[in-house]
Scaffold this motif. Structure first.
Motif: not given
Length: 468
Positions: A173-181
């Motif tokens: 979940s890390l990369i999607p979360f970092m990109r979204e935030n």
């Protein structure tokens, strides 16, 4: 550079509070360690959420605007404080609250989620799963913030805390979360506490991390296994072909022979080389501990250079034919291999793997083909800009706390989060940790030295004063 008298007094007051509050800080860590936040096992999903919630409550009590953020997997913890502070750097701190499974349970001397402080021949240790990786480490930073707030009524600057719950299970979940935030998480510099001391008494800032690329493939020859008495010597044996090619992967001086492999590999700066030499790395002991004695690799490089700043090409698996008891005298129809590359400086994973594939294919004789089993993927190396004054300021702070010159070091392995901070959020990271080599992370009877926990808190208090 020593702090000015007023600044020194401010730091000394925080350090005194840390010393006085150590028993309570230890109890807070033990409470977090009791939560079995094993991210790889769905049976512990609720416990991962509970650990995240526990940290949100603790950070909120310190004045952070702390939130539990859902993901398709385990939640993230995001907390902000000090936005009202004028000037200074915005700091992002990263850690992870999830832990490895405890198997084999029978090798533990106590319940891994019933942590305790134990007396050992080397001093007092905190025993339990996650004590070193990474709950004990992340709590050193939280406790430093707590002491600053208790003494001065506020934090020393603008701080964002970002805690993950899937580090031990591949961080899906890390990369999607970092990109979204990305806008919310972006800061001037990241601090990561998931590494260790250089040796038992020497603090370190990891400034170089090797990247990783890998590929798996099968070499095919005949359309079935062949009788070695009938076909031996006249038919191609894919195991022999593959062994010959992979045997040529390095030359007599230990250099990788793939054309273009060293593109993007820079020389080590003289100042950093001198610092590494001063560490007096004992390669004889390093190899002797695993039953070896002679350094391999590039003959004109020191062992420490090869571990931290030089690329590698390694055969991780090679198999084919009959591997059972006795003999089955066949020429196998196919042979298999796994090859990986540790990358440094500006090497590009896709370019390295593509060059290797072209190199191997060019050496295949007639009647032999290769089948590649994976897409080209990988992560580049991370090299921090140590010319940033914050790095020297942090190094001086660590030196003052530990009484030994702190070192800028490299890492032979990969810590993907540092690369993601660079590529997704556009910022460098300082990797500062206080683990020791014998902590047994991922193993039964994991521990974290009480001295490392205590001095880790004091270290972060000094670092925050120096750079925030």
């Amino acid at each position: 550079m020593a702090p000015q008298p007023e600044a020194a007094a401010r730091i000394d007051a925080v350090l005194a509070r840390i010393d006085a509050d150590l028993p309570e800080a230890l109890e807070r860590l033990l409470a977090l360690l009791r939560i079995p936040s094993i991210s790889t096992d769905p049976a512990f999903a609720a416990d991962c959420t509970r650990a995240a919630g526990h940290l949100v409550e603790d950070l909120a009590a310190l004045g952070f605007r702390a939130e539990l953020r859902p993901t398709p997997g385990h939640p993230m913890v995001v907390a902000h404080a000090g936005e009202e502070e004028a000037g200074g750097r915005h700091i992002l701190f990263y850690g992870h609250y999830d832990v490895q499974p405890v198997d084999p349970l029978n090798l533990w001397n106590r319940d891994p989620f019933d942590p305790a402080v134990e007396e050992t021949a080397k001093g007092r240790v905190i025993r339990g799963r996650g004590a070193s990786d990474d709950k004990g480490q992340l709590m050193t930073f939280v406790e430093a913030c707590r002491a600053w707030k208790a003494v001065h009524g506020r934090l020393p600057g603008r701080i964002t805390i970002f805690l993950e719950g899937e580090e031990e299970s591949g961080s899906p979940s890390l990369i999607p979360f970092m990109r979204e935030n990305a806008a919310e998480l972006s800061a001037d510099i990241a601090l990561i506490c998931d590494t260790g001391l250089y040796d038992d008494e020497t603090p370190a800032i990891t400034t170089m991390l090797r990247g990783l690329a890998k590929t798996e493939f099968t070499v095919h020859a005949a359309n079935r296994d062949l009788h070695s008495g009938m076909y031996g010597g006249v038919a191609r044996n894919p195991l022999t072909v593959l062994a010959r090619i992979l045997g040529n992967l390095h030359d007599e001086n230990g250099r990788v022979t793939v054309p273009g492999f060293y593109d993007g590999v820079d020389e080590l700066p003289d100042a950093l080389r001198a610092q590494w030499q001063a560490l007096a790395f004992d390669h004889a002991k390093f190899l002797g501990d695993v039953g070896l004695s002679i350094p391999a690799g590039e003959v004109d490089r020191t062992p420490l250079e090869m571990i931290w700043s030089r690329p590698t090409a390694e055969v991780n698996g090679l198999w084919g034919g009959y591997n059972g008891a006795g003999f089955k005298t066949v020429l196998p129809a196919e042979a298999h291999a796994k090859v990986s590359f540790r990358l440094v400086w500006r090497q590009e994973p896709e370019k390295v793997v593509s060059a290797f594939r072209a190199w191997l294919e060019a050496q295949l004789p007639g009647d032999v083909t290769v089948e590649w089993h994976d897409e080209i993927t990988g992560s580049p190396a991370s090299v921090m800009e140590i010319g940033d004054p914050a790095f020297e300021a942090a190094r001086a702070a660590l030196t003052q706390e530990w009484g030994k010159p702190a070192a800028f070091i490299g890492s032979g392995g990969s810590i993907p989060i540092a690369g993601y901070f660079k590529t997704i959020l556009g910022m460098d990271s300082m990797l500062i940790g206080f683990a020791r080599d014998d902590d047994g992370i991922h193993s039964p009877n994991e521990k974290y030295d009480l001295e490392c926990f205590h001095r880790g808190i004091r270290s972060w208090a000094r670092v925050l004063a120096a750079i925030a």
